[in-house]
Design an enzyme around this catalytic site. Structure first.
Site, PDB file in Angstrom:
ATOM      1  N   HIS A 184      -1.879   0.212  -9.838  1.00  0.00           N
ATOM      2  CA  HIS A 184      -2.448  -0.769  -8.901  1.00  0.00           C
ATOM      3  C   HIS A 184      -3.100  -1.941  -9.659  1.00  0.00           C
ATOM      4  O   HIS A 184      -4.318  -2.153  -9.560  1.00  0.00           O
ATOM      5  CB  HIS A 184      -3.447  -0.106  -7.945  1.00  0.00           C
ATOM      6  CG  HIS A 184      -3.689  -0.926  -6.697  1.00  0.00           C
ATOM      7  ND1 HIS A 184      -4.027  -0.380  -5.498  1.00  0.00           N
ATOM      8  CD2 HIS A 184      -3.648  -2.268  -6.480  1.00  0.00           C
ATOM      9  CE1 HIS A 184      -4.197  -1.329  -4.591  1.00  0.00           C
ATOM     10  NE2 HIS A 184      -3.971  -2.498  -5.173  1.00  0.00           N
ATOM     11  N   GLU A 189      -4.276   7.097  -4.215  1.00  0.00           N
ATOM     12  CA  GLU A 189      -4.731   6.566  -5.515  1.00  0.00           C
ATOM     13  C   GLU A 189      -6.124   7.086  -5.855  1.00  0.00           C
ATOM     14  O   GLU A 189      -6.946   7.236  -4.955  1.00  0.00           O
ATOM     15  CB  GLU A 189      -4.756   5.036  -5.447  1.00  0.00           C
ATOM     16  CG  GLU A 189      -3.366   4.472  -5.249  1.00  0.00           C
ATOM     17  CD  GLU A 189      -3.380   2.955  -5.045  1.00  0.00           C
ATOM     18  OE1 GLU A 189      -4.433   2.315  -5.211  1.00  0.00           O
ATOM     19  OE2 GLU A 189      -2.320   2.423  -4.715  1.00  0.00           O
ATOM     20  N   ARG A 200       0.860  -1.175   0.000  1.00  0.00           N
ATOM     21  CA  ARG A 200       0.000   0.000   0.000  1.00  0.00           C
ATOM     22  C   ARG A 200       0.898   1.227   0.000  1.00  0.00           C
ATOM     23  O   ARG A 200       1.988   1.194   0.588  1.00  0.00           O
ATOM     24  CB  ARG A 200      -0.879   0.037   1.265  1.00  0.00           C
ATOM     25  CG  ARG A 200      -2.058  -0.922   1.273  1.00  0.00           C
ATOM     26  CD  ARG A 200      -3.155  -0.515   0.296  1.00  0.00           C
ATOM     27  NE  ARG A 200      -4.287  -1.407   0.334  1.00  0.00           N
ATOM     28  CZ  ARG A 200      -4.445  -2.475  -0.445  1.00  0.00           C
ATOM     29  NH1 ARG A 200      -3.522  -2.808  -1.333  1.00  0.00           N
ATOM     30  NH2 ARG A 200      -5.536  -3.221  -0.346  1.00  0.00           N
TER      31      ARG A 200
END
Ligand code: 8YV
Length: 312
Positions: A278, A260, A231
């Site tokens: 991602h 994000e 993360r």
């Protein structure tokens, strides 16, 4: 009667369709008046199907007094306040294992692409530079280098196998030492010092927030590479950006970011990083398996059976 549930926000479309056909499902992010929506559903809703990044905290849990289970799409549950769920006796489930292979593929792709600069070399060809300027500059070999894994869990173990197949040596750091032959380092700084490539796979928690800081990057050094598939919150992103700009580390491969889908544009100008949007688990097959697991956890709970993958 179909069990009433709330879906936090629109996620993987086939899973949404399956959730909406099996459950009496309403979508929280699409409510025109959130308070009124929650008031209306409070007497009946026993489950939430969650999709990141919408946060789920004690306030939302308290608005749904019949809530028994939060079934997350994804292995990472950092957007859910687990302490708040535990205190209220609410079950939280995730979708582990089914994504290990895909996420490990992404991790290995980032290692190869970052160290060997394959995306940059392809850009060089596309820009016509091969014919105009000659061969792309030499890069660095992966074989014989050491991959330090921060977070040798289910995904980390699968990454290690792939890296070994590329001739890499493995070391790791976890909070607790594991039953494994891979050498253990007592802390992230020592792991970084002993690694050529530092692979971050640790779950995002209060303890791991910005665990990759200046001290870790200094230990990695100007010949070291960072790869993050965990993360964005586990890395001090502004510090990483500065270290890349000042070439205080050799490069970084990033699949995840602090905010994000917004990525600081300063990264885009750098030649020493490879950036993925991602996509760790983003295949048709794996996303379907994740959705099946999310639904199966809800189905079992409402049938009075134990769930498959419980976090708390
Ligand atoms: C997904 C992930 O991208 O499982 C996780 O924790 O980060 C990824 O597999 C995400 O959860 C779904 O949007």
């Amino acid at each position: 009667m179909k069990p009433p549930i709330i879906i936090t926000s629109r996620g993987h479309a086939p899973t949404m369709a399956a959730l909406q056909s099996e459950f009496d499902a309403r979508i929280l992010s699409e409510a025109r008046d959130r308070e009124a929506f929650l008031r209306e559903l409070a007497p009946t809703v026993r489950g939430i199907a969650s999709f990141a990044p919408m946060p789920i905290d004690g306030k939302l849990m308290d608005a749904l007094p019949k809530l028994e289970i939060i079934s997350n799409f994804g292995v990472g549950v950092d957007q859910i306040n687990l302490d708040d769920a535990k205190k209220r006796g609410i079950i939280v489930t995730n979708t582990p294992d089914v994504l290990n292979e895909c996420v490990a593929d992404t991790a290995l792709a980032l290692v190869l692409n970052t160290v060997r600069k394959f995306p940059q070399s392809e850009q060089y060809l596309r820009a016509g530079n091969w014919a105009a300027r000659g061969p792309y500059p030499l890069t660095t070999s992966v074989g014989g280098k050491t991959l330090g894994i921060l977070g040798l869990g289910r995904i980390g173990e699968v990454i290690a196998k792939r890296a070994v197949a590329c001739g890499m040596k493995i070391r790791y750091h976890n909070r607790n030492r594991k039953e494994t032959d891979y050498p253990y380092d007592p802390d992230p700084v020592t792991l970084a010092k002993n690694s050529d490539v530092l692979m971050v796979v640790t779950p995002a928690t209060a303890q791991t927030a910005r665990i990759i800081n200046a001290a870790v990057l200094d230990a990695l050094g100007p010949d070291g590479y960072l790869v993050n598939i965990a993360r964005g919150s586990v890395v001090d992103e502004p510090v990483l950006l500065r270290y890349l700009q000042e070439k205080r580390i050799a490069g970084a491969g990033l699949d995840v970011f602090a905010d994000e889908p917004r990525v600081p544009p300063a990264f885009f100008t750098l030649d020493n990083c490879v950036l993925f949007p991602h996509v760790g688990s983003a295949t048709v097959e794996t996303r379907k398996a994740m959705g099946d697991r999310q639904i199966e956890n809800l189905r079992r709970h409402f049938a009075g059976k134990p769930v498959i993958s419980r976090v708390v």
